[in-house]
Design a protein around this motif. Structure first.
Motif, mmCIF file in Angstrom:
data_model
loop_
_atom_site.group_PDB
_atom_site.id
_atom_site.type_symbol
_atom_site.label_atom_id
_atom_site.label_comp_id
_atom_site.label_asym_id
_atom_site.label_seq_id
_atom_site.Cartn_x
_atom_site.Cartn_y
_atom_site.Cartn_z
ATOM 1 N N SER A 145 6.941 -3.559 5.247
ATOM 2 C CA SER A 145 5.908 -2.763 4.579
ATOM 3 C C SER A 145 5.157 -3.563 3.522
ATOM 4 O O SER A 145 4.090 -3.150 3.066
ATOM 5 C CB SER A 145 6.537 -1.531 3.924
ATOM 6 O OG SER A 145 7.247 -1.886 2.751
ATOM 7 N N SER B 4 0.837 -1.193 0.000
ATOM 8 C CA SER B 4 0.000 0.000 0.000
ATOM 9 C C SER B 4 0.873 1.244 0.000
ATOM 10 O O SER B 4 1.993 1.245 0.520
ATOM 11 C CB SER B 4 -0.917 0.012 1.221
ATOM 12 O OG SER B 4 -0.167 0.254 2.402
ATOM 13 N N ALA C 151 5.161 5.870 4.906
ATOM 14 C CA ALA C 151 5.631 5.964 6.293
ATOM 15 C C ALA C 151 7.135 5.781 6.396
ATOM 16 O O ALA C 151 7.753 6.198 7.390
ATOM 17 C CB ALA C 151 4.917 4.917 7.149
ATOM 18 N N ASP D 98 0.376 3.912 1.685
ATOM 19 C CA ASP D 98 0.528 4.404 3.064
ATOM 20 C C ASP D 98 1.714 3.753 3.768
ATOM 21 O O ASP D 98 2.470 4.417 4.481
ATOM 22 C CB ASP D 98 -0.753 4.148 3.864
ATOM 23 C CG ASP D 98 -1.891 5.068 3.459
ATOM 24 O OD1 ASP D 98 -1.620 6.067 2.771
ATOM 25 O OD2 ASP D 98 -3.042 4.776 3.825
ATOM 26 N N SER D 99 1.870 2.434 3.585
ATOM 27 C CA SER D 99 2.953 1.732 4.280
ATOM 28 C C SER D 99 4.316 2.172 3.760
ATOM 29 O O SER D 99 5.284 2.269 4.528
ATOM 30 C CB SER D 99 2.783 0.215 4.137
ATOM 31 O OG SER D 99 2.872 -0.176 2.776
#
Length: 687
Positions: free
Chosen positions: A510, A454, A460, A456-457
């Motif tokens: 991740s 993803s 980060a 988002d992962s």
């Protein structure tokens, strides 16, 4: 006059929900859609570690719950808002393992898991023969509340809590791993026979004269894959049987067909011959779904009569196999293949170390030449996969050495070598080949799916990687989008640097987990359009299913075939779940023995890398892969502010900073094997 009822509509208040993660100090954290909350020990309301809970935020001002690292003052940046558990939505535990203590009229079970601070009360009269200090598994009948204690019934006595091997028994019991086979399965395993003549008469090919060999870890107990390699003339490649339904022959590249120079054979134990659908053996194997490789034992998916004998490709023993002959040109491109059942006889068994020695100092014998050629082809296969976007993680596998009494004597680190790579590439090619064959035939099967990570992962990780100069050359937008070649460049740029292993580990974390599914989809990590698990049917149930499907495609559908195909969905889901359980149990068993080994080094200094940062301290990873915590109290008396974006702790008085990837000398201050916990403090500089 009677009161009139208000018609104002009341909306029930929606409270955050999440999984409770309890720390050793008794406090916990809950990650919810609204953010992460800190839960004080006094506000647990009987919830256990791992429970899905509903929480209510506590007021920030006045009476605010004290956080584990807090000094004085208001809520600071990076601290978690406090909350209390309102109720448990879903329990993570229905059984626990603990030490049995006699306290008439009760038998009290004290959980081995230090994150569960609730004793379980049983009636002593129900189990008068259980000795004080025994290790037991208890089923919880009443969970604790603000006004009542937890109660339960004893299900099993596992041994003595002070036994050297009891800690691994706890792991087995905690994960509810089956350790005994049914009588029916044992009887079927004992009755199984090879029957070479019957196999050849029914269409198995006789490959007993082909030079085949196995390469496995030195401590391997079962050998489910063997390889062979021979040069071939182009006219030796089997032609496509046009129009023949179910054929296991295929020309992959018509233009390269005449250039085939090598026949790589991957020979996999034919477990499906002995384990028929819905037999007792099959039902036991299906429930287990995988063998479990613990630090001091293996819990096999199949009884030893099969896993360690009749299905194991032992040297100089005839064995049934499913064989994939893959014809490669000299650039290691697949131009044709053939899939079929066979009888083989392995001519040699090598450990990886022995194979590597032959690669490092080659001789002129046939085995050494085959290994050298296999290694050359494997490197070209790897380069092609890398060019397509395949990822290669710089990982180190730690294995604890034990003596005959189960005591740890050392830690061995296993890394990728040319010997491991040549086997890995051969197995990947066989898995891809079988997956493509089943997919293109539109035949029912199981596939190994790995979805793209993803955004988002990966996003980060950007603030963390920005700390490193090499990340300035990386296209961050493409990295966050999961563009495989950019992710690849991150791994390559960090390789060989102090932070290289950490970067590889963070990128790996991740990634989404690979899973089994009954429909084909790409495998992101391998840059493969179709992938399955075909090469380990002794230890993985999905591989056994794939063998059955391949046999049904090549040789015709057996009786009850529709039953098995209709079950593929839940088999895929169950196998994925059990794989996670097995991996967690294996990891826990290694960790507890690793920590038991490190107990003797309390007070010693180690070189470590910061592997995680939290409000309550800094996680560090030693070079031997052991991981532990430097709690905030061991960092010093000053207040440390947590930056959740940059993943760092900063001392407000001295400005001392701890961040991910930082190399740090540490001193081991405590080791608790049962809790799988190591505590450290920063080493003071020498004067």
């Amino acid at each position: 006059m009677a009161r009139t009822r208000s018609h104002t509509r009341r909306h029930p208040r929606s409270n955050p929900r999440g999984v409770l993660s309890v720390r050793r100090g008794g406090f916990g954290f809950v990650q919810t859609a609204e953010g992460e909350f800190f839960v004080p020990e006094s506000k647990m309301a009987g919830a256990f570690d791992g429970d899905l809970v509903e929480v209510a935020p506590l007021p920030v001002q006045g009476g605010r719950a004290k956080q584990p690292h807090e000094r004085k003052g208001d809520l600071r940046a990076g601290e978690k808002p406090a909350a209390r558990v309102l109720r448990v939505v879903d329990r993570a535990h229905d059984t626990l393992v603990g030490r049995y203590e006699v306290a008439e009229p009760f038998g009290v079970v004290v959980p081995e898991d230090v994150r569960i601070p609730y004793d379980i009360f049983t009636m002593r009269a129900d189990n008068p023969d259980i000795e004080d200090g025994s290790l037991v598994r208890v089923r919880i009948t009443t969970f604790p509340s603000r006004s009542t204690a937890a109660t339960g019934v004893i299900e099993d006595v596992l041994g003595r809590a002070d036994d050297e091997r009891a800690a691994v028994d706890v792991v087995i019991a905690r994960h509810k791993l089956e350790t005994a086979f049914s009588e029916g399965a044992l009887a079927e395993a004992r009755d199984a026979v090879l029957d070479e003549d019957g196999a050849l008469a029914s269409g198995y090919r006789d490959l007993r004269d082909r030079f085949t060999f196995t390469i496995d870890p030195a401590d391997a107990r079962d050998f489910d894959d063997a390889v062979s390699l021979e040069p071939v003339e182009a006219d030796a490649v089997p032609e496509q049987a046009a129009g023949e339904r179910g054929t296991g022959v295929r020309i992959v590249d018509e233009r390269g067909f005449g250039a085939a120079t090598w026949r790589l054979g991957v020979h996999i134990a034919d477990v499906s011959h002995y384990v028929r659908w819905n037999s007792s053996l099959d039902l036991d194997a299906r429930r287990r779904a995988t063998s479990v490789y613990l630090v001091d034992r293996v819990i096999p998916m199949l009884p030893d009569e099969l896993s360690g004998d009749l299905c194991s490709l032992k040297p100089d023993e005839a064995r049934r196999t499913m064989t994939a002959d893959m014809y490669l040109d000299d650039r290691a491109r697949l131009v044709a293949y053939e899939l079929y059942p066979a009888i083989i006889r392995s001519h040699a068994r090598l450990a990886y170390e022995e194979a590597q020695a032959l690669l490092d100092e080659p001789s002129d014998d046939g085995l050494s030449r085959r290994l050298a050629t296999l290694s050359r082809l494997a490197k070209r296969r790897f380069a092609a996969r890398e060019k397509a976007g395949g990822l290669d993680f710089d990982s180190v596998e730690a294995r604890v050495r034990l003596d005959d009494e189960g005591r740890p004597t050392g830690i061995d680190l296993r890394t990728k070598t040319d010997a491991t790579s040549l086997i890995e590439e051969a197995m990947i090619l066989a898995n891809e080949t079988v997956a493509l064959h089943l997919r293109d035939a539109k035949f029912p099967s199981l596939y190994r799916i790995h979805e793209q990570p993803s955004a988002d992962s990966l996003a980060a990780l950007v603030p963390v990687f920005q700390e490193f100069a090499w990340f300035g050359d990386i296209d961050q937008a493409d990295f966050v989008a999961g563009e495989a070649h950019v992710v690849q460049r991150v791994l390559e740029a960090s390789a060989g640097r102090p932070e290289g292993e950490l970067v590889s580990s963070l990128v790996l974390r991740s990634m989404k987990r690979a899973v089994y599914r009954p429909a084909c989809a790409p495998h992101y990590g391998l840059a493969s359009d179709a992938y399955t698990h075909f090469t380990s049917p002794i230890r993985r149930y999905p591989d056994l299913v794939v063998h059955r499907m391949l046999k049904a495609l090549i040789g015709g559908r057996p009786e009850k075939f529709d039953q098995e195909t209709s079950a593929l969905g839940w088999i895929a889901e169950h196998s994925s779940d059990m794989e996670r359980v097995a991996e967690k149990a294996a990891r826990e068993s290694q960790e507890l023995k690793m920590i038991e080994y490190l107990e003797q080094f309390i007070g010693r200094s180690f070189s470590a890398v910061v592997s995680g940062v939290a409000t309550y301290g800094v996680y560090v990873r030693l070079d031997n892969t052991a991981e532990g915590l430097i709690p905030c109290k061991n960092l010093g008396s000053e207040y440390f502010a947590f930056d959740p974006v940059q993943h760092r702790l900063t001392g407000q008085d001295t400005g001392t900073t701890y961040r991910l990837g930082q190399r740090l000398p540490v001193v081991l201050t405590a080791a608790d094997p049962r809790a799988r916990r190591l505590d450290f403090r920063p080493a003071r500089p020498e004067r």
